[in-house]
Design a protein around this motif. Sequence first.
Motif, short mmCIF file in Angstrom:
data_model
loop_
_atom_site.label_atom_id
_atom_site.label_comp_id
_atom_site.label_asym_id
_atom_site.label_seq_id
_atom_site.Cartn_x
_atom_site.Cartn_y
_atom_site.Cartn_z
N THR A 42 4.68 7.76 -6.50
CA THR A 42 5.14 6.38 -6.33
C THR A 42 4.32 5.75 -5.20
OG1 THR A 42 6.78 6.94 -4.64
CG2 THR A 42 7.50 7.04 -6.96
N GLU B 169 5.25 4.51 -2.39
CA GLU B 169 5.71 5.02 -1.10
C GLU B 169 5.19 6.44 -0.86
OE1 GLU B 169 7.24 4.87 2.56
OE2 GLU B 169 7.25 3.20 1.13
N GLN B 170 5.22 7.28 -1.90
CA GLN B 170 4.70 8.64 -1.78
C GLN B 170 3.19 8.62 -1.54
OE1 GLN B 170 6.22 10.03 -5.57
NE2 GLN B 170 7.65 11.43 -4.54
N GLN B 171 2.50 7.67 -2.17
CA GLN B 171 1.06 7.55 -1.96
C GLN B 171 0.75 7.23 -0.50
OE1 GLN B 171 -0.20 4.63 -4.86
NE2 GLN B 171 -0.36 6.17 -6.49
N LYS B 172 1.55 6.37 0.12
CA LYS B 172 1.36 6.04 1.54
C LYS B 172 1.55 7.30 2.39
CE LYS B 172 2.76 1.21 1.33
NZ LYS B 172 3.78 0.23 1.74
N THR B 173 2.58 8.07 2.07
CA THR B 173 2.83 9.31 2.80
C THR B 173 1.68 10.29 2.60
OG1 THR B 173 5.22 9.03 2.53
CG2 THR B 173 4.45 11.25 3.07
#
Length: 186
Positions: free
Chosen positions: A152, A154-158
């Motif tokens: 997702t 958000e997961q990509q940012k993490t």
Amino acid sequence: MISLRQRIVWASLLGSAALASSAAFAQAPTAPGAASTPPAAVAPADGTASKAQHKRMDPAERMERMNEHRAKRLAALKEKLKLTAAQESAWASFSSASQPPAGARPQRMDRAEFAKLTTPERLERMQARQAERSARFAKRAEATKTFYAALTPEQQKTFDAETVHAGMHGHRGHHGHGGHTAPAKS
């Protein structure tokens, strides 16, 4: 402003003082019966002792430590990403592609044997090794891109934040060992 000549004078004075104190320290007698610390037990502040110790470590033991460290990093990344069940297969592909080849590192040719080769033969050997490394990198890159696409936003940012230093492996000069810095205090 200090002139170049003054800087040279100060540097030579400081160098002389350091040399004199180190010579006096080296010649200082130790008391009989006093416990002296062996030089290997005293670790310099710049970390050179740990680097030397790393080089002397058994290659199998070193590989085991590296694999343990890699497994911990991957486990921490997986925990931070909070993957869904649907993303588990993409994670499995990514993590398996991130592992070094099963046959560990191919043995390097002995230096004496390498020196006997002609320059074109040496170049061909180096080019073949480079091609092998490039193929392994392409496989890892493709698996990473596929996994990244399954995340997702958000997961990509993490993922981006957690893997920013991964591409800098081996380039440790700027931020110290491994490029890790302490978090800023507020």
